[in-house]
Design an enzyme around this catalytic site. Structure first.
Site, PDB file in Angstrom:
ATOM      1  N   LYS A   1       0.849  -1.203   0.000  1.00 33.76           N
ATOM      2  CA  LYS A   1       0.000   0.000   0.000  1.00 33.76           C
ATOM      3  C   LYS A   1       0.881   1.248   0.000  1.00 33.76           C
ATOM      4  CE  LYS A   1      -3.909  -1.688   2.843  1.00 33.76           C
ATOM      5  NZ  LYS A   1      -4.982  -1.589   1.847  1.00 33.76           N
TER       6      LYS A   1
ATOM      7  N   ARG B   1     -10.109 -11.460   2.998  1.00 31.49           N
ATOM      8  CA  ARG B   1     -10.961 -12.559   2.544  1.00 31.49           C
ATOM      9  C   ARG B   1     -10.247 -13.907   2.686  1.00 31.49           C
ATOM     10  NH1 ARG B   1     -11.599  -9.710  -3.224  1.00 31.49           N
ATOM     11  NH2 ARG B   1     -11.169  -7.949  -1.868  1.00 31.49           N
TER      12      ARG B   1
HETATM   13  N1  BES Z   1      -7.933  -3.517   4.791  1.00 32.88           N
HETATM   14  C1  BES Z   1      -8.125  -3.202   3.436  1.00 32.88           C
HETATM   15  C2  BES Z   1      -9.431  -2.467   3.164  1.00 32.88           C
HETATM   16  C3  BES Z   1      -9.577  -1.088   3.752  1.00 32.88           C
HETATM   17  C4  BES Z   1      -9.031   0.009   3.112  1.00 32.88           C
HETATM   18  C5  BES Z   1     -10.289  -0.906   4.915  1.00 32.88           C
HETATM   19  C6  BES Z   1      -9.196   1.274   3.662  1.00 32.88           C
HETATM   20  C7  BES Z   1     -10.465   0.340   5.460  1.00 32.88           C
HETATM   21  C8  BES Z   1      -9.901   1.436   4.824  1.00 32.88           C
HETATM   22  C9  BES Z   1      -8.161  -4.492   2.611  1.00 32.88           C
HETATM   23  O1  BES Z   1      -7.376  -5.521   3.048  1.00 32.88           O
HETATM   24  C10 BES Z   1      -7.679  -4.134   1.251  1.00 32.88           C
HETATM   25  O2  BES Z   1      -6.577  -3.724   1.123  1.00 32.88           O
HETATM   26  N2  BES Z   1      -8.546  -4.295   0.256  1.00 32.88           N
HETATM   27  C11 BES Z   1      -8.226  -3.992  -1.081  1.00 32.88           C
HETATM   28  C12 BES Z   1      -8.769  -5.083  -1.928  1.00 32.88           C
HETATM   29  C13 BES Z   1      -8.327  -5.041  -3.359  1.00 32.88           C
HETATM   30  C14 BES Z   1      -6.858  -5.320  -3.457  1.00 32.88           C
HETATM   31  C15 BES Z   1      -9.128  -6.045  -4.136  1.00 32.88           C
HETATM   32  C16 BES Z   1      -8.861  -2.651  -1.439  1.00 32.88           C
HETATM   33  O3  BES Z   1      -9.981  -2.383  -1.008  1.00 32.88           O
HETATM   34  O4  BES Z   1      -8.202  -1.859  -2.114  1.00 32.88           O
HETATM   35 ZN    ZN Z   2      -5.378  -5.429   2.330  1.00 30.47          ZN
END
Ligand code: BES
Ligand code: ZN
Ligand code: ZN
Length: 476
Positions: A257, A332
């Site tokens: 990230k 997930r």
């Molecule tokens: N923990 C994050 C989702 C999240 C982001 C929660 C910001 C709260 C605030 C999750 O693990 C994630 O990174 N999801 C990705 C999924 C994608 C790679 C399909 C996302 O939402 O970008």
């Molecule tokens: Zn994530």
């Protein structure tokens, strides 16, 4: 700092002469002359006419805040309006150690709602400051009109929300997967919940491939925590299972990230776990007569020489093979193993709570939760109704079969990444693949707010605890 809510120990209201008081005044009834002289009553009534909600008087030895609660027909709106008044009062009384909330018997529901708002607003997270300055307010005393059980229930629920907020606000440097499990153990011990923590060896023997894959890049071992509340008088034959995402920190892994407004927030990625642990505490401390089980898969997600990688194929706990196309879609992966593990309980309903997608946040902001369901139409309708009552609201997303197509993989059974759109829904579809019981998925944009959000405060809001508690308590 804990806040204590009690029924006023002095039976005679005159005894609280030198105390700071809040007087709840529902519209139309005349003001009592017990605490205000004629001039003061005239002044207050005049201010109320100008539509002021709270009128404050400095009587030298004490403050008196008189609250005018206007009529509002919509029950849920009325309740939230009173909680918000509680937040406004907190700003006025936070520098006093104690405050007395006075009301007449017909306003006792209102008094509890106002106290709920006031108590929830008083939370601060100051443990990492070398000179912590939490609010001085420690005690709220209520007029002697209420039954002890309602006040004790409110106290237990406020404590549970504080606990959830503490867990979520705690940074990864002070809360890894083992620490999270220890917190569940501690709360379980205090509240009579049976808590079992699986270590890495046990998780390996259960072949929880999703949790183990995400954990590969971590310096710490994963944990899988089971909390069980099964009172003798449980009215449900099959348990309700709650599953909470326990990613104690989410760097994204190799699909790293960026830092600002992204990785820098990711200590909250165990928000689902924190909410579920707090809800279990609320349920047990109030001795709710329902059999409830919580499952918490926990690890951090980070890159290392050994980290799982985009392109990998992972065999999950139930044997499903998953093509990993983005290591940041890790929630997930760990939840799927918990959801297939849940089958052994033959549950009447499973609800998972997870900070699963940025897409859910983008869609509704921090004002509520995003929900989806499969085979649980009636239960979801009930949950939504309770959500409106406690003002922890659900925005239902479509869950059409079409979305399932988007997670099919060329080389494995499914993939952990959907298409460019509907990210919150394809994540939900991935989870539903592992469920064979009535299932509700809740994505949690509302667990955290960067700006102060009324009585929910700034940072972790603790939202979800009151929702789960009330929903489970209400069930037949
Ligand atoms: N923990 C994050 C989702 C999240 C982001 C929660 C910001 C709260 C605030 C999750 O693990 C994630 O990174 N999801 C990705 C999924 C994608 C790679 C399909 C996302 O939402 O970008
Ligand atoms: Zn994530
Ligand atoms: Zn995550």
């Amino acid at each position: 700092m804990k806040i204590t809510i009690k029924i006023n120990p002095t039976k005679n209201e005159k005894d609280i002469f030198s105390k700071n008081i809040i007087i709840i005044h529902a519209s139309k009834s005349p003001l009592s002359n017990l605490f205000l002289n004629k001039d003061e009553r005239g002044y207050v009534e005049n201010e109320f006419k100008k539509a002021h909600e709270i009128v404050s008087l400095n009587q030298l030895s004490r403050f008196v805040h008189v609250v005018n609660i206007k009529d509002e027909k919509d029950r849920n709106k009325a309740a939230e309006y009173i909680r918000i008044l509680g937040d406004k009062l907190q700003a006025l009384v936070k520098d006093e150690t104690s405050v007395y909330v006075l009301f007449t018997i017909k306003d006792k529901e209102k008094a509890l709602l106002l106290t709920e708002g006031l108590a929830l607003a008083n939370y601060t997270f100051t443990k990492h400051k070398t000179d912590p300055k939490p609010n001085k307010l420690e005690n709220i005393y209520l007029s002697n009109h209420d039954n002890e059980t309602a006040v004790a229930e409110l106290q237990n629920n406020v404590d549970a929300v504080y606990f959830t907020r503490d867990l979520i606000n705690e940074p990864f440097s002070h809360l890894n997967a083992r620490d999270l499990a220890e917190e569940a153990l501690r709360s379980g011990k205090e509240n009579g919940i049976k808590v079992t923590v699986f270590n890495k060896k046990k998780i390996e023997s259960l072949k929880m491939g999703g949790l183990l894959a995400v954990n590969k890049g971590s310096m710490d071992e994963p944990t899988f925590t089971i909390m069980e509340w099964n009172p003798k008088n449980a009215s449900n034959k099959k348990p309700i299972v709650l599953v909470g995402k326990g990613i104690v920190y989410d760097t994204g892994g190799l699909s790293l990230k960026p830092t600002p407004n992204s990785m820098d927030l990711m200590k909250i990625d165990m928000g689902g776990a924190g909410t579920v642990i707090g809800a279990m505490q609320a349920i047990a401390s109030n001795k709710v007569n329902k059999h409830v089980i919580a499952l918490i898969p926990a690890t951090d997600n980070r890159p290392s020489g050994n980290a799982y990688a985009p392109g990998d194929v992972i065999t999950m706990h139930d044997g499903t093979t998953v093509e990993v196309l983005n290591t940041d879609a890790e929630g997930r992966m760990v939840l799927a193993d918990a959801l297939s593990f849940a089958k052994k309980y033959k549950p009447e309903l499973v609800i998972d709570l997870a900070t699963l997608t940025g897409a859910a946040v983008a869609a509704i902001g921090h004002y509520g939760f995003v929900s989806m369901h499969e085979g649980a139409r009636e239960q979801h309708a009930e949950l939504k109704k309770v959500g409106d009552e406690v003002h922890e609201r659900l925005a239902e997303f479509p869950f059409w079969e079409d979305y399932g197509e988007l997670i099919k993989s060329d080389i494995a059974d499914i993939k952990n990444l959907g298409g460019p759109h509907a990210g919150a829904i394809t994540a939900g579809k991935f989870l539903a693949h592992f469920a064979d019981y009535p299932f509700i998925h809740i994505d949690l944009p509302a667990v955290y707010s960067k700006a102060k959000y009324g009585y929910r405060g700034k940072g972790a809001t603790g939202m979800g605890v009151r929702l789960l508690y009330q929903f489970i308590k209400n069930r037949a």
